[in-house]
Write a protein that holds these residues in place. Structure first.
Motif, short mmCIF file in Angstrom:
data_model
loop_
_atom_site.label_atom_id
_atom_site.label_comp_id
_atom_site.label_asym_id
_atom_site.label_seq_id
_atom_site.Cartn_x
_atom_site.Cartn_y
_atom_site.Cartn_z
N ALA B 179 -40.35 3.75 29.51
CA ALA B 179 -40.63 2.40 30.03
C ALA B 179 -42.00 1.88 29.57
N GLY B 180 -42.81 2.76 29.00
CA GLY B 180 -44.16 2.32 28.53
C GLY B 180 -45.20 2.33 29.63
N LEU B 181 -44.90 3.07 30.69
CA LEU B 181 -45.87 3.15 31.80
C LEU B 181 -46.63 4.48 31.72
N SER B 182 -47.88 4.44 32.06
CA SER B 182 -48.60 5.73 32.15
C SER B 182 -48.91 6.02 33.61
N ILE B 183 -48.62 7.23 34.01
CA ILE B 183 -48.79 7.60 35.42
C ILE B 183 -50.03 8.48 35.54
N SER B 184 -50.86 8.16 36.49
CA SER B 184 -52.11 8.93 36.71
C SER B 184 -51.82 10.38 37.00
N SER B 185 -52.63 11.23 36.40
CA SER B 185 -52.44 12.65 36.63
C SER B 185 -52.60 13.01 38.09
N LYS B 186 -53.42 12.22 38.77
CA LYS B 186 -53.64 12.48 40.20
C LYS B 186 -52.35 12.32 40.97
N LEU B 187 -51.58 11.32 40.53
CA LEU B 187 -50.28 11.11 41.17
C LEU B 187 -49.34 12.26 40.83
N LEU B 188 -49.46 12.67 39.58
CA LEU B 188 -48.56 13.72 39.14
C LEU B 188 -48.79 15.02 39.91
N THR B 189 -50.12 15.30 40.19
CA THR B 189 -50.38 16.56 40.90
C THR B 189 -49.77 16.57 42.28
N LEU B 190 -49.52 15.34 42.82
CA LEU B 190 -48.97 15.31 44.17
C LEU B 190 -47.44 15.35 44.20
N ALA B 191 -46.87 15.17 43.01
CA ALA B 191 -45.41 15.10 42.98
C ALA B 191 -44.80 16.50 43.21
N THR B 192 -43.66 16.52 43.94
CA THR B 192 -43.02 17.83 44.19
C THR B 192 -42.34 18.34 42.93
N THR B 193 -41.78 17.41 42.19
CA THR B 193 -41.12 17.79 40.95
C THR B 193 -41.47 16.81 39.87
N ILE B 194 -41.66 17.34 38.71
CA ILE B 194 -41.89 16.44 37.58
C ILE B 194 -40.87 16.82 36.51
#
Lengths: 716, 198
Positions: B179-194
């Motif tokens: 989609a051309g979006l970049s997601i902050s790593s901080k958000l990623l660390t909180l995700a249960t699954t990536i």
């Protein structure tokens, strides 16, 4: 401070350097430590800030998505930080979101509410709050707390280092100063060594060495300049001293020569001085001590007498009638006489006695250490006797007598002046007593002479002040019961003192010579008064005036009488001059001559006080006497005293036989009057008729042709 | 605001808030009585309401941790497909800004307006249209979020999950990249699954 002053410059310098380095190091260390502490604190707060920022950044998402586990993981790295005691993340409602603390620490967590400071140092720990902001929105707070132990440890470590550095620096400073103080003290030591050498060796050519242009250098230069001046002065002194010595040597030689000259001239001078001294103290005519030496000796002997309690006598000698000899025979004869007399007097006294000539015919004999007062009289008489012998002088045999006054220490005075004065007074008394006598001083003499002096002074003034006045006592012809004449009697009325008797002041007037002007005044006044009465019509009235012997003896009395007669214009036959018997007796020849002269001028002469003297009838006959007056001393006791009656009768008889008129004086009683009446006396005077009265009263009596209080009595 | 449904340590609550909570309780009681009378369409209304309130907040926060390549100036449009309980909770997001743009919330019932959306929430009621939506938005810079199970495996980017009664999420980084979006790593660390698969 005194303790510091007493230590040497070397130690002072070291001390100063040590103190300065210590102070410098301490200040520097303090500054260093303070800045280090501030730096450490900033460091801690900075690192805490960075950590908090990191935690905030890494926990923002966890907070926003409510994931405390993730936030705790974020705090997990604090474990690696040794000094962090606690870390807390609060949510936006100040609830604890995640927490970390060191194992074993159960820190009380603070409220992250409103606060003044984000960083707070609290002694043992420092704490920091930092807001967690995500995209401009505050979403929580991070709290971190770090202990300060590391900073304290660091401080202790630095203090150790500073102490070590201080110690080392002091050691270095001490050793350096010990070396470097020589730079300053060495020249000083050299200077003081030179100064000491100069003072011990007295060698002013020594100089202090030294280089450098600092204060010490200039001190050395000044010191050397001073030395040069001292040296120059020293050398000058030496030359001066040598010159002086040379001059002294020369002077000594000159002096020696001069001394030799002096020795001879000194002898001359001494003899001159001796002569001078002799002249100063001796009478040139007789060679006797003069007044100066006498006073000296009196003082010396008085001192002795006082100490030894001995008696001392002063004899005052005055030659009688020396002036006549001098005047008649010339000075040369007089001088020779004086020389002979002084020799005689000297022969009469002891070795230690002093005979001095006071001048003129006055001598003074000082008799120290006499046994008694009578010794003085004995010696006086010896002198008088030795002088009585005629002196053969220039072909004349001169008879000279002397009067001696004696005063005795301690009876008649204790000082030289009093003794001399009293001897003088006594001498005058001797003269009064008839000359050729010695008279001891008595206190009465002194009193008399003093009184005399006062009187004399006042008498002089009396004439000028018109204090003298003539009173007149009438002479009564008891046969006719009329006033035939008056006797002028002198009165001295002193203001406030009443009348003074002529007996008291006439002798003084005679002695002082005042008798001449007084007598002249009396003659003029009496004659003028008589003239007034003559003019008033009582043309036969006579005026009797008393003459003193001195008055009569003076040359030129005739002129005075003449002028008085001429001045008044009275008939000289009505003027009568009364002289006493003694007056006539004293200088018989001259008195007689004078009386004849007076008689020639037309006045009559009366002999007053007849009967008191010892005049012979023969002598009396040779005088031009017109009247005799019976002295009242015979009259007083008549007719009761037989002797007086006989004398009176004898006198009356004598007068009658010599063809002289007779006047009875001092008739005071009727009995006296009757007696003399029976004896054939006509002229009387006395208190029975009138006491001496003023001129106005006489005029009244004349006018009334009465004699007060007498007529009745005469009738009896 | 509490994110956890069962917070273990009750934080100190001010008195007024406490009073409010009493009000809430009374309100809830009335509501329960009312609901028990009504047909049981929504048997656990209270829990569901809280869950969706959290999900609404998450939607807003997702937008803040994701970077869009291009967003029209002026507004950020959040689109909701289908009727969903989240609708009621979105009011709290009104007046908020995302990436310096005003947040606009739009309800879509068709795909016609989908091109204006930056973030699309797909409600459960729209499950049947999900493939159409996914395919339509593939390669479009639109962040897709949904609580439909298996959403990210279907090609969605962030999917809600409930784990231990807590709202968590999983992220499909591959779809985001497409989609051309970049997601902050901080958000990623909180995700249960990536997951990175398509």
């Amino acid at each position: 401070m005194r303790a510091i002053n007493n230590i040497s410059i070397r130690h002072k310098l070291t001390l100063i350097i040590m103190i300065i380095s210590t102070v410098t190091l301490v200040i520097a260390s303090f500054a260093f430590l303070t800045s280090d502490r501030l730096y450490s604190q900033k460091n801690v707060s900075d690192s805490l800030g960075i950590m908090a920022d990191m935690i905030a950044a890494n926990s923002a998402a966890a907070i926003l998505f409510g994931d405390p586990a993730a936030a705790s993981e974020t705090l997990g790295f604090l474990k690696l930080q040794n000094n962090i005691e606690a870390g807390v993340i609060y949510d936006v409602d100040n609830g604890i979101f995640a927490i970390y603390h060191k194992p074993g620490m159960s820190a009380q967590l603070p409220d992250p509410g409103p606060r003044a400071e984000n960083v707070m140092f609290r002694g043992n720990y420092v704490e920091l709050f930092s807001d967690i902001i995500y995209q401009g929105e505050k979403i929580g707070v991070v709290y971190l707390r770090s202990d300060m132990r590391s900073i304290h440890d660091r401080l202790v470590w630095f203090l150790g280092i500073v102490a070590a550095v201080l110690l080392v620096s002091l050691l270095v400073a001490y050793s350096l100063s010990a070396q470097m103080q020589h730079i300053i003290t060495a020249p000083l030591f050299r200077l003081s060594a030179i100064a000491r050498r100069i003072s011990t060796e007295k060698n002013y050519s020594l100089r202090a060495g030294g280089e450098g242009r600092d204060e010490l250098g200039s001190l050395i230069v000044d010191f050397n300049i001073m030395l040069e001046e001292i040296q120059a002065r020293d050398e000058k002194l030496k030359t001066h001293q040598e010159e002086l010595e040379a001059r002294v040597a020369q002077r000594t030689r000159e002096l020696e020569r001069a001394n030799l000259e002096l020795a001879s001239s000194k002898e001359q001078a001494e003899s001159v001085a001796k002569r001078m001294q002799f002249h100063a103290h001796h009478d040139s005519l007789t060679g006797l001590p003069n007044r100066v030496l006498l006073n000296d000796r009196i003082k010396t002997e008085l001192a002795h007498a006082r100490r030894e309690q001995s008696i001392l006598a002063l004899l005052f000698l005055d030659l009688d009638r020396f002036k006549i000899i001098n005047d008649s025979l010339g000075h040369a004869t007089g001088d020779q006489l004086l020389r002979i007399i002084s020799r005689r007097v000297k022969d009469c006294v002891r070795e230690g006695d002093t005979v001095a000539r006071l001048g003129g015919d006055e001598f003074m004999v000082l008799l120290p250490r006499i046994a008694s007062a009578s010794d003085a009289g004995r010696i006086s008489n010896k002198i008088i006797d030795s002088l009585t012998e005629p002196v053969s002088c220039n072909g004349h045999d001169l008879h000279i007598t002397t009067s001696v006054g004696i005063s005795i220490y301690p009876f008649d005075g204790t000082d030289a002046e009093t003794l001399v004065r009293n001897a003088d007074i006594s001498m005058y008394r001797a003269k009064e007593l008839g000359r050729n006598k010695a008279v001891y001083y008595t206190a009465e003499l002194n009193a008399g002479s003093r009184k005399q002096l006062v009187l004399e002074t006042n008498l002089r003034k009396a004439l000028e002040r018109n204090e003298l006045k003539l009173f007149y006592q009438p002479k009564i012809d008891i046969a006719l019961n009329t006033i035939v004449g008056v006797e002028a009697l002198l009165r001295w009325q002193r203001p406030g003192m009443g009348y003074i008797s002529p007996k008291d002041f006439i002798p003084i007037a005679e002695e002082s010579g005042l008798i001449t002007p007084i007598g002249e005044w009396v003659l003029h006044t009496a004659f003028r008064q008589l003239r007034e009465w003559h003019d008033a019509g009582f043309t036969d009235l006579t005026m009797a005036v008393n003459l003193s012997s001195v008055q009569l003896a003076r040359t030129g009395f005739e002129n005075i009488l003449e002028s008085a007669l001429v001045d008044s214009g009275i008939n000289p036959a009505l003027a009568e001059l009364e002289v006493t018997e003694n007056v006539a007796m004293k200088n018989m020849e001259s008195a007689a001559a004078t009386l004849y002269k007076l008689k020639k001028m037309g006045v009559s002469i009366a002999m007053d006080d007849f009967g008191t003297g010892y005049s012979s009838l023969g002598y009396l006959r040779s005088l031009p006497i017109d009247t005799v007056k019976i002295d009242q001393s015979f009259v007083r006791d008549i007719p009761d005293n037989m002797e007086d009656v006989l004398i009176a009768q004898a006198i009356i008889a004598m007068a009658s036989s010599l063809n002289m008129a007779l006047v009875v004086e001092g008739i005071e009683t009727v009995r006296q009057l009757n007696f003399f009446k029976q004896q054939g006396c006509r002229i009387v005077q006395g208190y029975l008729f009138s006491k001496p009265v003023e001129a106005e009263a006489i005029l009244d009596m004349l006018r009334a042709q009465t004699v007060p209080g007498t007529i009745n009595l005469i009738r009896q | 605001m509490h994110y956890g449904l069962t917070h273990p340590t009750p934080s100190p609550v001010p008195a007024e808030r406490h009073a409010c909570r009493v009000c809430h309780r009374l309100l809830l009681l009335l509501l329960t009585l009312l609901l028990s009378w009504l047909p049981a369409t929504c048997p656990a209304g209270d829990t569901e309401q809280t869950e969706y309130r959290i999900k609404a907040a998450f939607l807003y926060n997702f937008a803040r941790f994701v970077t869009w390549p291009d967003i029209p100036a002026g507004q950020f449009t959040l689109c909701v497909f289908g009727d969903d309980p989240i609708d009621e909770q979105l009011d709290t997001l009104l007046n908020k800004t995302v990436h310096e743009r005003r947040l606009r919330i739009v309800h879509l019932n068709s795909l016609a307006m989908i091109g204006e959306c930056q973030l699309v929430y797909v409600g459960r009621s729209y499950t049947h249209n999900l493939p159409e939506v996914i395919s339509l938005l593939r390669e479009q810079p639109v962040l897709t979020v949904s609580d439909i199970d298996g959403f990210i495996t279907s090609g969605g980017i962030i999917g809600f999950r409930l784990i231990d009664n807590k709202v968590r999420f999983e992220i499909n980084t591959g779809a985001a990249g497409t989609a051309g979006l970049s997601i902050s790593s901080k958000l990623l660390t909180l995700a249960t699954t990536i997951s990175s698969g398509e």
